[in-house]
Design a protein around this motif. Structure first.
Motif, PDB file in Angstrom:
ATOM      1  N   HIS A  85     -57.943  57.868 119.273  1.00  0.00           N
ATOM      2  CA  HIS A  85     -59.030  56.909 119.526  1.00  0.00           C
ATOM      3  C   HIS A  85     -60.355  57.438 118.990  1.00  0.00           C
ATOM      4  CE1 HIS A  85     -56.644  54.147 121.964  1.00  0.00           C
ATOM      5  NE2 HIS A  85     -56.109  55.200 122.557  1.00  0.00           N
ATOM      6  N   ILE A 133     -62.708  55.557 115.823  1.00  0.00           N
ATOM      7  CA  ILE A 133     -64.130  55.187 115.866  1.00  0.00           C
ATOM      8  C   ILE A 133     -64.904  55.956 114.805  1.00  0.00           C
ATOM      9  CG2 ILE A 133     -66.199  55.115 117.315  1.00  0.00           C
ATOM     10  CD1 ILE A 133     -64.413  54.859 119.738  1.00  0.00           C
ATOM     11  N   ILE A 157     -65.242  50.326 114.632  1.00  0.00           N
ATOM     12  CA  ILE A 157     -65.439  50.359 116.083  1.00  0.00           C
ATOM     13  C   ILE A 157     -64.661  49.218 116.714  1.00  0.00           C
ATOM     14  CG2 ILE A 157     -67.142  50.262 117.940  1.00  0.00           C
ATOM     15  CD1 ILE A 157     -69.184  51.428 116.013  1.00  0.00           C
ATOM     16  N   SER A 158     -63.616  49.578 117.430  1.00  0.00           N
ATOM     17  CA  SER A 158     -62.724  48.592 118.041  1.00  0.00           C
ATOM     18  C   SER A 158     -62.921  48.566 119.551  1.00  0.00           C
ATOM     19  CB  SER A 158     -61.279  48.940 117.699  1.00  0.00           C
ATOM     20  OG  SER A 158     -60.381  48.261 118.536  1.00  0.00           O
ATOM     21  N   SER A 159     -62.841  47.375 120.115  1.00  0.00           N
ATOM     22  CA  SER A 159     -62.971  47.233 121.565  1.00  0.00           C
ATOM     23  C   SER A 159     -61.821  47.940 122.284  1.00  0.00           C
ATOM     24  CB  SER A 159     -63.006  45.757 121.959  1.00  0.00           C
ATOM     25  OG  SER A 159     -61.825  45.101 121.527  1.00  0.00           O
ATOM     26  N   ALA A 160     -60.658  48.039 121.613  1.00  0.00           N
ATOM     27  CA  ALA A 160     -59.501  48.715 122.224  1.00  0.00           C
ATOM     28  C   ALA A 160     -59.784  50.206 122.395  1.00  0.00           C
ATOM     29  CB  ALA A 160     -58.266  48.513 121.363  1.00  0.00           C
ATOM     30  N   ASP A 161     -60.413  50.829 121.392  1.00  0.00           N
ATOM     31  CA  ASP A 161     -60.719  52.255 121.482  1.00  0.00           C
ATOM     32  C   ASP A 161     -61.817  52.519 122.513  1.00  0.00           C
ATOM     33  OD1 ASP A 161     -58.887  53.097 119.442  1.00  0.00           O
ATOM     34  OD2 ASP A 161     -60.279  52.327 117.945  1.00  0.00           O
ATOM     35  N   ILE A 162     -62.849  51.672 122.505  1.00  0.00           N
ATOM     36  CA  ILE A 162     -63.929  51.841 123.483  1.00  0.00           C
ATOM     37  C   ILE A 162     -63.405  51.614 124.897  1.00  0.00           C
ATOM     38  CG2 ILE A 162     -66.145  50.898 124.274  1.00  0.00           C
ATOM     39  CD1 ILE A 162     -66.818  50.296 121.370  1.00  0.00           C
ATOM     40  N   SER A 163     -62.565  50.595 125.067  1.00  0.00           N
ATOM     41  CA  SER A 163     -61.995  50.297 126.389  1.00  0.00           C
ATOM     42  C   SER A 163     -61.152  51.455 126.891  1.00  0.00           C
ATOM     43  CB  SER A 163     -61.142  49.026 126.324  1.00  0.00           C
ATOM     44  OG  SER A 163     -61.919  47.923 125.935  1.00  0.00           O
ATOM     45  N   TYR A 164     -60.441  52.124 125.978  1.00  0.00           N
ATOM     46  CA  TYR A 164     -59.620  53.265 126.369  1.00  0.00           C
ATOM     47  C   TYR A 164     -60.488  54.351 127.004  1.00  0.00           C
ATOM     48  CZ  TYR A 164     -57.258  57.750 125.817  1.00  0.00           C
ATOM     49  OH  TYR A 164     -56.743  59.007 126.045  1.00  0.00           O
TER      50      TYR A 164
END
Length: 250
Positions: A211, A215, A220-227
Protein backbone atom coordinates in the motif's frame (compact mmCIF):
# COMPACT_ATOMS: atom_id res chain seq x y z
CA UNK A 1 -7.82 17.31 27.32
CA UNK A 2 -6.60 15.42 24.27
CA UNK A 3 -4.51 18.38 23.13
CA UNK A 4 -3.19 18.92 26.66
CA UNK A 5 -2.07 15.29 26.92
CA UNK A 6 -0.61 15.42 23.40
CA UNK A 7 1.38 18.58 24.20
CA UNK A 8 2.64 17.05 27.45
CA UNK A 9 3.69 13.86 25.66
CA UNK A 10 5.43 15.81 22.90
CA UNK A 11 7.37 17.90 25.44
CA UNK A 12 8.24 14.80 27.46
CA UNK A 13 9.81 13.19 24.40
CA UNK A 14 12.20 16.13 24.05
CA UNK A 15 13.03 16.23 27.76
CA UNK A 16 14.81 12.89 27.34
CA UNK A 17 17.79 12.34 25.04
CA UNK A 18 15.84 9.67 23.12
CA UNK A 19 14.02 12.07 20.77
CA UNK A 20 17.11 14.20 20.12
CA UNK A 21 19.23 11.11 19.46
CA UNK A 22 16.68 9.60 17.08
CA UNK A 23 16.30 12.90 15.22
CA UNK A 24 20.05 13.39 14.88
CA UNK A 25 20.76 9.84 13.71
CA UNK A 26 17.82 9.79 11.29
CA UNK A 27 18.77 13.11 9.71
CA UNK A 28 22.39 12.05 9.36
CA UNK A 29 21.50 8.74 7.68
CA UNK A 30 18.84 10.26 5.43
CA UNK A 31 21.11 13.15 4.42
CA UNK A 32 23.82 10.65 3.45
CA UNK A 33 21.36 8.58 1.40
CA UNK A 34 19.94 11.74 -0.20
CA UNK A 35 23.36 12.98 -1.28
CA UNK A 36 24.18 9.52 -2.63
CA UNK A 37 21.05 9.58 -4.78
CA UNK A 38 21.86 13.10 -6.00
CA UNK A 39 25.32 11.91 -6.99
CA UNK A 40 23.79 8.95 -8.83
CA UNK A 41 21.44 11.27 -10.73
CA UNK A 42 24.36 13.56 -11.67
CA UNK A 43 26.26 10.59 -13.09
CA UNK A 44 23.24 9.30 -15.02
CA UNK A 45 22.00 12.67 -16.29
CA UNK A 46 24.03 12.71 -19.57
CA UNK A 47 22.59 9.30 -20.51
CA UNK A 48 19.06 10.17 -19.40
CA UNK A 49 18.87 13.23 -21.65
CA UNK A 50 19.17 10.94 -24.69
CA UNK A 51 16.32 8.66 -23.57
CA UNK A 52 12.75 9.64 -24.30
CA UNK A 53 10.51 9.41 -21.23
CA UNK A 54 13.48 8.78 -18.95
CA UNK A 55 12.96 8.98 -15.18
CA UNK A 56 13.54 12.44 -13.77
CA UNK A 57 15.00 13.95 -10.64
CA UNK A 58 11.96 13.07 -8.55
CA UNK A 59 11.99 9.39 -9.57
CA UNK A 60 15.71 8.90 -8.98
CA UNK A 61 16.17 10.99 -5.83
CA UNK A 62 12.88 11.69 -4.03
CA UNK A 63 11.11 8.32 -4.25
CA UNK A 64 14.14 6.28 -3.04
CA UNK A 65 14.67 8.83 -0.24
CA UNK A 66 11.16 8.34 1.14
CA UNK A 67 11.43 4.58 0.64
CA UNK A 68 14.60 4.54 2.73
CA UNK A 69 12.95 6.81 5.31
CA UNK A 70 10.09 4.29 5.65
CA UNK A 71 12.51 1.44 6.43
CA UNK A 72 14.47 3.55 8.92
CA UNK A 73 11.28 4.70 10.67
CA UNK A 74 10.17 1.07 10.90
CA UNK A 75 13.25 0.61 13.09
CA UNK A 76 12.94 3.92 14.97
CA UNK A 77 9.22 4.08 15.75
CA UNK A 78 9.29 1.19 18.29
CA UNK A 79 11.87 3.18 20.27
CA UNK A 80 9.55 6.19 20.37
CA UNK A 81 6.38 4.29 21.31
CA UNK A 82 7.76 1.70 23.73
CA UNK A 83 7.38 3.90 26.83
CA UNK A 84 3.95 5.40 26.11
CA UNK A 85 1.86 3.21 28.45
CA UNK A 86 4.10 0.43 29.79
CA UNK A 87 6.46 2.97 31.37
CA UNK A 88 3.48 4.47 33.22
CA UNK A 89 2.54 0.99 34.43
CA UNK A 90 6.14 0.19 35.39
CA UNK A 91 6.56 3.44 37.36
CA UNK A 92 3.21 2.89 39.15
CA UNK A 93 1.86 6.16 37.68
CA UNK A 94 -0.76 4.51 35.47
CA UNK A 95 -3.22 4.28 38.37
CA UNK A 96 -2.87 8.03 38.94
CA UNK A 97 -3.47 8.66 35.26
CA UNK A 98 -6.55 6.43 35.22
CA UNK A 99 -7.96 8.12 38.33
CA UNK A 100 -7.78 11.55 36.66
CA UNK A 101 -11.04 13.02 35.29
CA UNK A 102 -10.21 12.09 31.70
CA UNK A 103 -11.51 9.26 29.56
CA UNK A 104 -9.37 6.40 28.34
CA UNK A 105 -9.96 7.61 24.80
CA UNK A 106 -8.50 11.03 25.70
CA UNK A 107 -5.40 9.38 27.21
CA UNK A 108 -4.77 7.07 24.26
CA UNK A 109 -5.45 9.63 21.52
CA UNK A 110 -3.45 12.30 23.37
CA UNK A 111 -0.40 10.05 23.71
CA UNK A 112 -0.81 8.94 20.10
CA UNK A 113 -0.93 12.51 18.78
CA UNK A 114 2.08 13.51 20.89
CA UNK A 115 4.19 10.77 19.31
CA UNK A 116 2.75 11.46 15.87
CA UNK A 117 3.85 15.09 16.25
CA UNK A 118 7.48 13.99 16.49
CA UNK A 119 7.09 11.66 13.49
CA UNK A 120 5.50 14.50 11.51
CA UNK A 121 8.50 16.69 12.35
CA UNK A 122 10.78 13.97 10.95
CA UNK A 123 8.74 13.86 7.73
CA UNK A 124 8.92 17.65 7.32
CA UNK A 125 12.68 17.65 7.85
CA UNK A 126 12.98 14.85 5.28
CA UNK A 127 10.90 16.83 2.77
CA UNK A 128 13.26 19.80 3.07
CA UNK A 129 16.04 17.77 1.44
CA UNK A 130 14.41 17.34 -1.98
CA UNK A 131 13.03 20.90 -1.82
CA UNK A 132 16.64 22.10 -1.70
CA UNK A 133 17.04 20.73 -5.25
CA UNK A 134 14.80 23.50 -6.58
CA UNK A 135 17.88 25.73 -6.55
CA UNK A 136 19.21 23.87 -9.59
CA UNK A 137 16.52 21.55 -10.88
CA UNK A 138 12.81 20.80 -11.21
CA UNK A 139 10.66 18.50 -9.11
CA UNK A 140 7.38 16.74 -9.74
CA UNK A 141 5.40 18.24 -6.85
CA UNK A 142 2.60 15.72 -7.38
CA UNK A 143 4.94 12.79 -6.71
CA UNK A 144 6.61 14.65 -3.85
CA UNK A 145 3.22 15.17 -2.19
CA UNK A 146 2.32 11.51 -2.82
CA UNK A 147 5.53 10.37 -1.14
CA UNK A 148 4.92 12.64 1.86
CA UNK A 149 1.34 11.39 2.15
CA UNK A 150 2.46 7.77 1.87
CA UNK A 151 5.07 8.22 4.61
CA UNK A 152 2.61 10.09 6.86
CA UNK A 153 0.00 7.33 6.58
CA UNK A 154 2.67 4.69 7.14
CA UNK A 155 4.12 6.25 10.31
CA UNK A 156 0.59 6.91 11.61
CA UNK A 157 0.03 3.17 11.40
CA UNK A 158 3.44 2.44 12.95
CA UNK A 159 2.61 4.71 15.92
CA UNK A 160 -0.83 3.14 16.47
CA UNK A 161 0.63 -0.38 16.47
CA UNK A 162 3.46 0.69 18.79
CA UNK A 163 0.97 2.28 21.20
CA UNK A 164 -1.10 -0.90 21.35
CA UNK A 165 1.93 -3.11 22.03
CA UNK A 166 3.01 -0.64 24.74
CA UNK A 167 -0.41 -1.11 26.35
CA UNK A 168 0.17 -4.87 26.44
CA UNK A 169 3.83 -5.04 27.49
CA UNK A 170 5.18 -4.74 30.99
CA UNK A 171 8.62 -3.44 30.03
CA UNK A 172 9.71 -0.89 27.38
CA UNK A 173 12.24 -3.28 25.85
CA UNK A 174 9.56 -5.94 25.39
CA UNK A 175 7.28 -3.30 23.85
CA UNK A 176 9.99 -2.19 21.40
CA UNK A 177 10.79 -5.75 20.32
CA UNK A 178 7.11 -6.68 20.05
CA UNK A 179 6.33 -3.60 17.96
CA UNK A 180 9.28 -4.18 15.65
CA UNK A 181 8.33 -7.84 15.19
CA UNK A 182 4.71 -7.02 14.36
CA UNK A 183 5.67 -4.22 11.97
CA UNK A 184 8.19 -6.47 10.24
CA UNK A 185 5.57 -9.19 9.74
CA UNK A 186 3.11 -6.70 8.22
CA UNK A 187 5.92 -5.26 6.08
CA UNK A 188 7.02 -8.62 4.64
CA UNK A 189 3.75 -10.53 4.75
CA UNK A 190 3.32 -10.60 0.98
CA UNK A 191 6.79 -12.04 0.25
CA UNK A 192 5.15 -15.04 -1.42
CA UNK A 193 3.40 -12.83 -3.98
CA UNK A 194 6.52 -12.96 -6.13
CA UNK A 195 5.67 -16.60 -6.83
CA UNK A 196 2.64 -16.61 -9.09
CA UNK A 197 1.26 -19.98 -7.87
CA UNK A 198 1.38 -18.88 -4.20
CA UNK A 199 -0.23 -15.47 -4.50
CA UNK A 200 -2.56 -14.60 -1.66
CA UNK A 201 -4.96 -11.67 -1.99
CA UNK A 202 -5.28 -11.54 1.79
CA UNK A 203 -1.51 -11.21 2.30
CA UNK A 204 -1.31 -8.62 -0.47
CA UNK A 205 -4.03 -6.56 1.21
CA UNK A 206 -2.43 -6.82 4.66
CA UNK A 207 0.99 -5.76 3.39
CA UNK A 208 2.08 -2.32 4.61
CA UNK A 209 4.78 -2.18 1.94
CA UNK A 210 2.42 -2.80 -0.98
CA UNK A 211 0.00 0.00 0.00
CA UNK A 212 2.89 2.36 0.75
CA UNK A 213 4.49 1.76 -2.65
CA UNK A 214 1.16 2.17 -4.43
CA UNK A 215 0.76 5.70 -3.05
CA UNK A 216 4.44 6.46 -3.68
CA UNK A 217 3.94 6.05 -7.42
CA UNK A 218 1.51 8.98 -7.39
CA UNK A 219 -1.61 6.84 -7.91
CA UNK A 220 -3.44 7.85 -4.74
CA UNK A 221 -6.21 5.31 -4.28
CA UNK A 222 -9.00 5.42 -1.73
CA UNK A 223 -8.40 1.68 -1.13
CA UNK A 224 -4.80 2.30 -0.01
CA UNK A 225 -5.72 5.29 2.15
CA UNK A 226 -8.64 3.37 3.69
CA UNK A 227 -6.29 0.50 4.54
CA UNK A 228 -3.98 2.74 6.58
CA UNK A 229 -6.89 4.53 8.28
CA UNK A 230 -8.57 1.20 9.09
CA UNK A 231 -5.42 -0.34 10.60
CA UNK A 232 -4.62 2.84 12.55
CA UNK A 233 -8.16 3.16 13.89
CA UNK A 234 -8.31 -0.55 14.80
CA UNK A 235 -5.13 -0.44 16.90
CA UNK A 236 -6.18 2.80 18.61
CA UNK A 237 -9.51 1.23 19.55
CA UNK A 238 -7.71 -1.90 20.81
CA UNK A 239 -5.46 0.34 22.93
CA UNK A 240 -8.50 2.08 24.44
CA UNK A 241 -10.07 -1.30 25.15
CA UNK A 242 -6.89 -2.50 26.85
CA UNK A 243 -6.84 0.61 29.03
CA UNK A 244 -10.51 0.03 29.90
CA UNK A 245 -9.48 -3.37 31.29
CA UNK A 246 -6.75 -1.74 33.38
CA UNK A 247 -9.23 0.78 34.77
CA UNK A 248 -11.70 -1.95 35.71
CA UNK A 249 -8.96 -3.77 37.64
CA UNK A 250 -8.09 -0.71 39.74
Amino acid sequence: MILAIAAREFKTLFLSPMAWTVLAILQFILAFLFLSQVETFTMLQPKLTAIEGAPGLTDIVVTPLFGNAAIILLLATPLLTMRLICEERRNKTLSLLLSAPVSNGDIIIGKYLGTLGLLLLIILLTALMPLSLLAGGELDFGKLFANMLALLLLVSTFAAIGLFVSCLAGHPTVAALGTFGLLLVLWLIDWTTGIEDQRSELFEYLSLLRHFQNIQTGLISSADISYFLLVTGTFILLSIRRLDNDRLQK
